[in-house]
Structures are given as C-alpha cells and as structure tokens.
Design an enzyme around this catalytic site. Structure first.
Site, short mmCIF file in Angstrom:
data_model
loop_
_atom_site.label_atom_id
_atom_site.label_comp_id
_atom_site.label_asym_id
_atom_site.label_seq_id
_atom_site.Cartn_x
_atom_site.Cartn_y
_atom_site.Cartn_z
CB THR A 51 -0.65 0.01 1.21
OG1 THR A 51 0.04 -0.25 2.55
CG2 THR A 51 -2.08 -1.09 1.12
CG ASP A 52 3.89 2.10 2.94
OD1 ASP A 52 2.92 2.24 3.26
OD2 ASP A 52 4.94 1.74 3.64
CB THR A 53 4.60 1.15 -3.95
OG1 THR A 53 3.86 0.00 -3.58
CG2 THR A 53 5.96 1.38 -3.16
#
Length: 406
Positions: free
Chosen positions: A175-177
């Site tokens: 989800t961070d990317t």
C-alpha cells in the site's frame, strides 16, 4: 538539460515519514517541485534505519531504502516540540503550496497546532494532504499502522500462498507504493481547483481504500456470485500451464503462462514434445487443468536444463508469455530499463554513487529528472533557513543555539 519542468514552480513542505508520505513529494520533485523534507535529529525518519545499507555499513545516512524515496529534496532538521520550531514550520508552510503528512490522524493539530483548519488561517490557499492507514474519520481512524498491516486488512495476504497451506503474505508494504500516485492525482486536481477559484483544500487519503480497489475482481466474485476467492499458488483459473519453473543455475526461474490451445501447441513445439498436443491428458484446457501436477512436472524437467534468459527468449519468439524472475542484479542490468534510463546514478555525500529509481513515465516536452541525492539528516537546514525562508545569519544562529534545529 535546460527544459522547464512541469511542476517547477510548485513548493512542498513534507512533514511525512517512512514510504507512503515521502513518495508523494518525491513524485512531484522528479518533475521540478521544490521540496523541503522536514525531520528531527532527536526523532529522525525511522526509514533511515531500514536495510539495505551502502556497503553493509549501518548509519543514519546510509539507508538505500530511505535514499530511494527522497531524491530531489532539501533535508531540514526541525524540532517541532520546541515552541520556536513550530514558528519556523509556519514560515515553511507560508512559503509552500502543499503540505504533506502521514502521521496518525490529528497529530499535526493536536501536538503542534498545524492542522488544516489552523494553517489555512494564515495560508488560505494551502493544499494539505493527510495520508493515513484508514482515513481521518470513522470509528477506527485513530488506529496507527503500517503498510504491512494494511496489506492484510486490504485483502492481499489472503490470496498469496498455496491452497493447502497457510498464507505466505506479500512481504512488502504494498500500500505504501500504490497510494502515492493516487495522492499525486488528488493534488493535481486540487491545484487545478485553486487555479480556477483561488481556494485551497484538504485531501483526506485512506491508504486502505486505495488498496481495496485493487481487489475488485475478488469483491465482484463475492458480491455477484457468492464465492470467496482462494489462494492458488502460481496457478491461474483460466490458464494451464501457468507457473514459475526452475531453470539452470542457482535460484533461477522463469514464469510461463499459456491461455489457449494455440499457445499450448506453440509451447509443445518449442519443447520438442509435439506428442503432448494429442496426449488426452493435455489436449484441451480442461484436461490440462485436471492434470496440472503432471503437466508442471513435465515442463520443469525441460526448463531446468535451460538458462532462464534463453528460455524466456525462445518462448517469447514463439508467442508464449514468459519472463525471467529477476533479482536486483538482473534489474540493474536489464537492457530495456537501461534503454529507458530508468535508473539514475547520483553521488551521495556519504554513500557515494548510488542508483535511484526514476520516473516511470516520460513527458515529451517537460521530462522529469533526478538532480539531487537523498539528503543527509539536516543537510540543508542552513540553506533552507537563509536562502529560501530569508532568515538573517544572526537569527539562524540564535535558533540553532536554542536547539530549534535538533
């Protein structure tokens, strides 16, 4: 290169940390935005402590992970817990067009009085982005978290693994990317609105909600057909063979996908096994699915004697989807990535020359570019204060002596 970049006049105050927040400002910085990356020496971004470290030597300025998400930024040390530190932060916000933060919801307001409602009083047209795990509102909004947890909450972990075994997990804060590009779209929309109306606005971004959209097929399968998706390893419900097969050499693999009978016939021809085309165990898609274990064994007995690159090229030439399972070395040496100038090599004050991921898209008239390595902790504090904010040397030294830049 003297081309004017698309976002050259944009100014960003980046209060974020780890990956999900800094990636947002990085995407903008690659296209000319001026970014001030704000950290504290007493509590730096914990991503600075994440491996890999250059040459295997740990250090606050030696994390390759931190470096890759913070290129093209000025690094400023600022203690927001110091009263004068908040005053300096307000001066940075007055300078900025955009504020980016990804703390637990309410932290900017509760701890430092820098929530959106507070900062728009002295900067009415400011655009503020708050990227948080579950959004700023709702019964669970205050739940702190990281990408690895959201990968599970978003449903990804459930689908990764073998059908008869426990989940394996993604192993990366996915989800961070996937969240930062959505944030960039929202920012550009807010900038367009501000250009037309003169008004700023607040962007409340839920990383969880971004993630859920990437599992639309599974959601549709359940809501329409009442079927819960299951783990299937490397297989695919509409392809056979479909897997990752061992090749010659240590830990070398190649992915192969066959979705129809013509591709199957082409694969058999490359293998020199035309007999398999008429073998009743494999002659149709349904029969191949029924005998998938045996099919995979036959294919891997063939692939394990070939180099992965040779295998990929032979299959692709025959019209079969195939790709080497690449490692870090493969990626750096990938001829397609090299042709596209994906990796940029920048000289860092402590790490020396390192590779950085560049923009994955090319703007024909205003191409993005990397010009600055990730900053060392507090590297540009004096420059930001005196050259960008216009502080006198005397004021800077006074604040420095007071511990504002710790």
């Amino acid at each position: 290169m003297d081309e004017k970049q698309a976002l050259e006049d944009l100014k960003i105050a980046d209060f974020s940390w780890y990956i999900a927040g800094p990636s947002i400002s990085m995407w903008l910085a690659h296209h000319g935005a001026q970014v001030i990356r704000i950290e504290s020496i007493t509590k730096p971004d914990e991503l600075r402590g994440i491996e890999p470290f250059k040459d295997g030597i740990a250090g606050i300025n030696r994390s390759g992970c931190y470096a890759n998400y913070n290129s093209n930024k000025y690094g400023m040390a600022l203690n927001l817990n110091h009263p004068k530190g908040v005053d300096v932060a307000k001066r940075i916000i007055k300078w900025a067009d955009i504020v980016v933060e990804n703390f637990t919801p309410g932290t900017m307001k509760r701890k430092w009085g820098l929530g959106y409602e507070e900062i728009k009083k002295f900067k009415p047209d400011i655009i503020m982005v708050s990227s948080s795990p579950l959004g700023q509102t709702g019964p669970e909004a205050q739940q702190a978290g990281f990408g690895l947890e959201l990968v599970s909450r978003g449903g990804f972990t459930h689908f990764v693994g073998w059908p008869d075994q426990d989940v394996v997990g993604v192993g990366y804060p996915y989800t961070d990317t996937i969240t930062p590009p959505i944030a960039v779209i929202a920012i550009l929309a807010a900038l367009d609105y501000r250009q037309r109306t003169g008004k700023g606005q607040y962007i409340d971004l839920s990383q969880h909600e971004v993630a859920v959209q990437h599992l639309t097929p599974a959601i549709l399968e359940f809501t329409v057909n009442g079927r819960e998706g299951q783990r299937c390893g490397n297989r695919h419900p509409y392809a056979a063979p479909h897997g990752v097969y061992r090749c010659a050499g240590e830990d070398r693999w190649c992915a192969i996908s066959v979705f129809n009978d013509s591709e199957w016939e082409a694969l058999c021809k490359v293998m020199g096994r035309n007999d398999l085309v008429i073998d009743p165990r494999f002659s149709t898609f349904l029969s191949r699915k029924r005998n998938e274990e045996e099919l995979d064994r036959i294919i891997e007995n063939w692939t394990m004697n070939l180099m992965a690159e040779e295998l990929m090229n032979r299959l692709q030439e025959a019209g079969i989807s195939a790709g080497v399972v690449q490692n870090g070395k493969d990626l750096i040496e990938d001829p397609q990535l090299e042709h596209r100038h994906h990796f940029w090599y920048l000289k860092h004050p402590e790490m020396g020359i390192c590779a950085y991921d560049g923009p994955p898209f090319k703007l024909s008239e205003t191409p993005g570019r990397l010009t600055m390595p990730a900053p060392c902790l507090g590297e540009h504090t004096e420059y930001v204060c005196t050259k960008i904010l216009g502080m006198s040397d005397e004021e800077f030294i006074e604040l420095l002596t007071d511990g504002v830049f710790e």
